[in-house]
Design an enzyme around this catalytic site. Sequence first.
Site, PDB file in Angstrom:
ATOM      1  N   LYS A 263       0.819  -1.219   0.000  1.00 39.06           N
ATOM      2  CA  LYS A 263       0.000   0.000   0.000  1.00 39.06           C
ATOM      3  C   LYS A 263       0.845   1.258   0.000  1.00 39.06           C
ATOM      4  O   LYS A 263       0.440   2.278  -0.549  1.00 39.06           O
ATOM      5  CB  LYS A 263      -0.946   0.008   1.219  1.00 39.06           C
ATOM      6  CG  LYS A 263      -2.098  -0.949   1.048  1.00 39.06           C
ATOM      7  CD  LYS A 263      -3.217  -0.672   2.033  1.00 39.06           C
ATOM      8  CE  LYS A 263      -4.375  -1.626   1.804  1.00 39.06           C
ATOM      9  NZ  LYS A 263      -5.358  -1.606   2.872  1.00 39.06           N
TER      10      LYS A 263
ATOM     11  N   LYS B 222      -4.583  -9.701  -7.326  1.00 39.66           N
ATOM     12  CA  LYS B 222      -5.746  -9.946  -6.477  1.00 39.66           C
ATOM     13  C   LYS B 222      -6.921  -9.071  -6.906  1.00 39.66           C
ATOM     14  O   LYS B 222      -6.718  -7.915  -7.264  1.00 39.66           O
ATOM     15  CB  LYS B 222      -5.338  -9.621  -5.038  1.00 39.66           C
ATOM     16  CG  LYS B 222      -6.282 -10.084  -3.974  1.00 39.66           C
ATOM     17  CD  LYS B 222      -5.766  -9.683  -2.594  1.00 39.66           C
ATOM     18  CE  LYS B 222      -5.839  -8.184  -2.391  1.00 39.66           C
ATOM     19  NZ  LYS B 222      -5.526  -7.754  -1.025  1.00 39.66           N
TER      20      LYS B 222
ATOM     21  N   LYS C 137     -10.744  -3.673  -4.368  1.00 42.30           N
ATOM     22  CA  LYS C 137     -11.571  -2.462  -4.482  1.00 42.30           C
ATOM     23  C   LYS C 137     -10.803  -1.338  -5.130  1.00 42.30           C
ATOM     24  O   LYS C 137     -11.387  -0.430  -5.701  1.00 42.30           O
ATOM     25  CB  LYS C 137     -11.928  -1.958  -3.070  1.00 42.30           C
ATOM     26  CG  LYS C 137     -12.803  -2.836  -2.264  1.00 42.30           C
ATOM     27  CD  LYS C 137     -12.831  -2.328  -0.811  1.00 42.30           C
ATOM     28  CE  LYS C 137     -13.532  -3.313   0.086  1.00 42.30           C
ATOM     29  NZ  LYS C 137     -13.377  -3.029   1.508  1.00 42.30           N
TER      30      LYS C 137
HETATM   31  P1  TYM Z   1     -10.717  -6.056   3.727  1.00 41.03           P
HETATM   32  O1  TYM Z   1     -11.764  -5.054   4.030  1.00 41.03           O
HETATM   33  O2  TYM Z   1      -9.627  -5.701   2.786  1.00 41.03           O
HETATM   34  O3  TYM Z   1     -11.376  -7.385   3.185  1.00 41.03           O
HETATM   35  C1  TYM Z   1     -12.436  -8.003   3.878  1.00 41.03           C
HETATM   36  C2  TYM Z   1     -12.328  -9.519   3.743  1.00 41.03           C
HETATM   37  O4  TYM Z   1     -12.367  -9.897   2.371  1.00 41.03           O
HETATM   38  C3  TYM Z   1     -11.230 -10.732   2.082  1.00 41.03           C
HETATM   39  N1  TYM Z   1     -10.783 -10.469   0.704  1.00 41.03           N
HETATM   40  C4  TYM Z   1     -10.594 -11.424  -0.216  1.00 41.03           C
HETATM   41  N2  TYM Z   1     -10.757 -12.760  -0.154  1.00 41.03           N
HETATM   42  C5  TYM Z   1     -10.490 -13.459  -1.285  1.00 41.03           C
HETATM   43  N3  TYM Z   1     -10.083 -12.889  -2.448  1.00 41.03           N
HETATM   44  C6  TYM Z   1      -9.919 -11.543  -2.548  1.00 41.03           C
HETATM   45  N4  TYM Z   1      -9.542 -10.992  -3.701  1.00 41.03           N
HETATM   46  C7  TYM Z   1     -10.176 -10.752  -1.395  1.00 41.03           C
HETATM   47  N5  TYM Z   1     -10.124  -9.419  -1.142  1.00 41.03           N
HETATM   48  C8  TYM Z   1     -10.502  -9.272   0.147  1.00 41.03           C
HETATM   49  C9  TYM Z   1     -10.184 -10.320   3.090  1.00 41.03           C
HETATM   50  O5  TYM Z   1      -9.219 -11.332   3.283  1.00 41.03           O
HETATM   51  C10 TYM Z   1     -11.017 -10.073   4.323  1.00 41.03           C
HETATM   52  O6  TYM Z   1     -11.283 -11.278   4.996  1.00 41.03           O
HETATM   53  N6  TYM Z   1      -7.812  -5.828   7.782  1.00 41.03           N
HETATM   54  C11 TYM Z   1      -9.024  -6.393   7.250  1.00 41.03           C
HETATM   55  C12 TYM Z   1     -10.270  -6.057   8.055  1.00 41.03           C
HETATM   56  C13 TYM Z   1     -10.146  -6.315   9.519  1.00 41.03           C
HETATM   57  C14 TYM Z   1     -10.269  -7.578  10.158  1.00 41.03           C
HETATM   58  C15 TYM Z   1     -10.127  -7.315  11.544  1.00 41.03           C
HETATM   59  C16 TYM Z   1     -10.497  -8.875   9.675  1.00 41.03           C
HETATM   60  C17 TYM Z   1      -9.938  -5.370  10.478  1.00 41.03           C
HETATM   61  N7  TYM Z   1      -9.946  -5.977  11.697  1.00 41.03           N
HETATM   62  C18 TYM Z   1     -10.184  -8.343  12.480  1.00 41.03           C
HETATM   63  C19 TYM Z   1     -10.535  -9.903  10.636  1.00 41.03           C
HETATM   64  C20 TYM Z   1     -10.390  -9.626  12.005  1.00 41.03           C
HETATM   65  C21 TYM Z   1      -9.224  -5.867   5.829  1.00 41.03           C
HETATM   66  O7  TYM Z   1      -8.735  -4.833   5.481  1.00 41.03           O
HETATM   67  O8  TYM Z   1     -10.083  -6.615   5.093  1.00 41.03           O
END
Ligand code: TYM
Length: 337
Positions: free
Chosen positions: A116, A200, A203
């Site tokens: 990032k 990947k 968004k």
């Molecule tokens: P975030 O918001 O980027 O994504 C949310 C969830 O979606 C999954 N994900 C994917 N899975 C498969 N293929 C993809 N291309 C893909 N893109 C996103 C992510 O692995 C995630 O599970 N840091 C985290 C949010 C968070 C969190 C937490 C998660 C904050 N605190 C505590 C678990 C526990 C995040 O930015 O996810």
Amino acid sequence: MSETHQSLVFSGMQPTGNLHLGNYLGAIRNWLKLQELHRCIYCVVDMHAITVEQDPKLLAQATREVAAAYIASGVDPARSIIFNQSQVSAHAELAWIFNCVARIGWLNRMTQFKEKSGKNREAMSVGLFTYPVLMAADILAYRATHVPVGEDQKQHVELARDIAQKFNNDFGVPNFFPVPEPIITGPATRVMSLRDGTAKMSKSDASDYSRINLTDDADSIVQKLRKAKTDTLPLPETEKDLEGRPEADNLISIFAAFGEQSKQSVIDQFRGAQFSTLKSALSDLIVAKLVPIADEMRRLLSDPAEIDRLLKKGADEARALAAPVLADVRRVVGFVG
Ligand code: TYM
């Protein structure tokens, strides 16, 4: 202090732009099965979102959209706790304490920060750097034992494990925090871009054709799949033949996830066929699943006050669960009062 921790599931998603197929298959869909068996907390992590610049109005709207997406996908607010992170101050409070437990060297190894920040590291917010520490606080404020996420969050959950163990050791309180397990399951733990099978699905990709958004209508889904990048060979005979064919692998994995079948059984069904045959069957599967979710999201979002009410109710429940954990933490750390 109990020797074993009650099973509790925690996961979250950032309210930053469109949710897509990766978020759905990598995370939300697995959450639904878990809520059948466990106490689950599903958070909209708005404090994580502000580690990069946000328009406040859009952030509020996106927070409601993510909550609506959870519910429309089948997370049941009567059974699971749904709330937005910033309503429960325990997350920020515990994150500060964990900032004093985690080591700079640990954070320097986080690949997502490197991706990032790129060459612009010095200009990034401090929050973006310590973001995984806040994530550890999210999980451990509830002594959560299981964290269902996509593959890209594995390193962050491992950091949460390290923080839990170091806290327990440093303060001489064995087993105070559980060491949380990541749950990364299913054939689509890393959904790839439709325009490039080696990147990947995300968004932040500039091209909307790279992803299928949860709110896309049937025509867009069909169009995006039709235009999805492929190679020129017919579909493979065995899973091993997918090696070096990332686009074919991605489409077959998405099909397997939606069809609740193994990749091999998808391969058996389409072996030797042209991509167009797979794409059209896949469009049907995705449209049948996602269009009703998008409709339900729109219905829920037409009454934002009701979503706010649900988020507040969830936040009240979450606060009550985190309060005794934070009281214990304060005592262990030596804070008076
Ligand atoms: P975030 O918001 O980027 O994504 C949310 C969830 O979606 C999954 N994900 C994917 N899975 C498969 N293929 C993809 N291309 C893909 N893109 C996103 C992510 O692995 C995630 O599970 N840091 C985290 C949010 C968070 C969190 C937490 C998660 C904050 N605190 C505590 C678990 C526990 C995040 O930015 O996810």
